[in-house]
Design a protein around this motif. Structure first.
Motif, mmCIF file in Angstrom:
data_model
loop_
_atom_site.group_PDB
_atom_site.id
_atom_site.type_symbol
_atom_site.label_atom_id
_atom_site.label_comp_id
_atom_site.label_asym_id
_atom_site.label_seq_id
_atom_site.Cartn_x
_atom_site.Cartn_y
_atom_site.Cartn_z
ATOM 1 N N UNK A 101 40.226 47.982 21.298
ATOM 2 C CA UNK A 101 40.589 48.785 22.465
ATOM 3 C C UNK A 101 39.510 49.815 22.796
ATOM 4 N N UNK A 102 39.499 50.229 24.052
ATOM 5 C CA UNK A 102 38.550 51.236 24.508
ATOM 6 C C UNK A 102 39.296 52.363 25.203
ATOM 7 N N UNK A 103 38.835 53.596 25.015
ATOM 8 C CA UNK A 103 39.312 54.737 25.778
ATOM 9 C C UNK A 103 38.471 54.846 27.037
ATOM 10 N N UNK A 104 39.101 54.821 28.221
ATOM 11 C CA UNK A 104 38.311 54.931 29.436
ATOM 12 C C UNK A 104 37.923 56.381 29.676
ATOM 13 N N UNK A 105 36.849 56.557 30.439
ATOM 14 C CA UNK A 105 36.365 57.876 30.838
ATOM 15 C C UNK A 105 36.152 57.870 32.345
ATOM 16 N N UNK A 106 36.281 59.019 32.959
ATOM 17 C CA UNK A 106 35.995 59.143 34.384
ATOM 18 C C UNK A 106 34.567 58.657 34.655
ATOM 19 N N UNK A 107 34.425 57.797 35.632
ATOM 20 C CA UNK A 107 33.129 57.246 35.996
ATOM 21 C C UNK A 107 32.813 55.903 35.353
ATOM 22 N N UNK A 108 33.619 55.475 34.392
ATOM 23 C CA UNK A 108 33.415 54.159 33.777
ATOM 24 C C UNK A 108 33.616 53.061 34.827
ATOM 25 N N UNK A 109 32.808 52.010 34.704
ATOM 26 C CA UNK A 109 32.929 50.840 35.575
ATOM 27 C C UNK A 109 33.049 49.610 34.700
ATOM 28 N N UNK A 110 34.068 48.788 34.971
ATOM 29 C CA UNK A 110 34.313 47.588 34.187
ATOM 30 C C UNK A 110 34.351 46.368 35.099
ATOM 31 N N UNK A 111 33.808 45.275 34.620
ATOM 32 C CA UNK A 111 33.913 44.001 35.319
ATOM 33 C C UNK A 111 35.089 43.220 34.743
#
Length: 255
Positions: free
Chosen positions: A244-254
């Motif tokens: 799992x990953x913790x998202x952060x503001x500004x992260x971009x995922x495909x």
């Protein structure tokens, strides 16, 4: 699909972190999913807000919709508004969204009686349904929260992104997440027996959901500023078969 995190702080904005909001893009179509405190400022880092093609609201707690009033000011009074031809923005949300957003926008009860945002927005009430939004197929499923609330399954080009919104564990959530390529799951707190039911997921419950549903990737969001993010992640890591990953503001995922 591209997923951009406009904000991911749970319940309230955090230091340098807007509350919940996400930008989804495919085939040059932009869709916003939730729009909490601080997300309009972040959105402008990525695109002209007039280019948004639709908005989805999982529910109407302020940390998921507070910047809608600011967007209304932007769309009504920006010098470019007249040149945009007055096109109304499709807004999918709970059944009381038009009245709730009008109340948030009006400065007093007298003006509220005359406030109608339908000049700016095309409000479309949600239900347990599947519908088309631009190039996306969206399925809305009611979830467990103390108000009318939905999770979303967004599909495009054979790929699927599932967003839990705010919810406790429920059967609808399992069905929604089944086989998703990416699960964007709230995890507002660490696991403990005294956590209230029908409100939020713990890190452990988010990980268990992702494992049961066989999702390809688990992204953890909506962690409150007063909660230990690393403890939430550790719980999810123990319960999820992937990483799992913790998202952060500004992260971009495909997706």
């Amino acid at each position: 699909m591209l997923l951009t995190v406009l904000g991911c702080s749970g319940s309230v904005p955090g230091p340098n972190s807007p509350a919940s909001g996400y930008l989804i893009e495919a085939d040059n179509f932009l869709m916003v999913m939730d729009f909490g405190n601080g997300t309009l400022a972040e959105l402008q880092c990525y695109c002209d807000p007039f280019l948004i093609g639709a908005m989805l609201f999982s529910h109407l707690h302020p940390d998921h919709c507070a910047d809608f009033s600011a967007l209304t000011v932007f769309r009504r009074y920006h010098p470019a508004a007249a040149r945009r031809g007055g096109a109304r923005l499709p807004v999918f949300g709970p059944s009381d969204a038009p009245a709730r957003f009008a109340a948030a926008y009006a400065p007093d009860p007298v003006e509220l009686a005359e406030t109608d945002l339908s000049d700016t927005y095309d409000f479309r009430p949600l239900g347990p349904e599947t519908f088309e939004v631009g190039p996306f197929e969206v399925t809305a499923v009611p979830v467990a929260h103390p108000c009318e609330a939905y999770g979303f399954r967004v599909s495009h080009g054979g790929k699927t992104l599932v967003y839990t919104g705010d919810t406790g564990p429920c059967d609808g959530l399992d069905k929604l997440a089944e086989g998703a390529d990416v699960l964007l799951s709230e995890a507002s707190w660490t696991h403990h027996a005294d956590r209230p039911e029908g409100m939020h997921l713990s890190g452990r419950q988010a990980g268990e959901l992702a494992t049961r549903a066989g999702v390809g990737r688990l992204l953890i969001t909506h962690v409150a500023p007063w909660t230990d993010r690393e403890a939430v992640l550790a719980e999810a890591r123990l319960a999820y078969t992937g990483e799992p990953l913790l998202v952060e503001t500004g992260d971009v995922y495909t997706v």
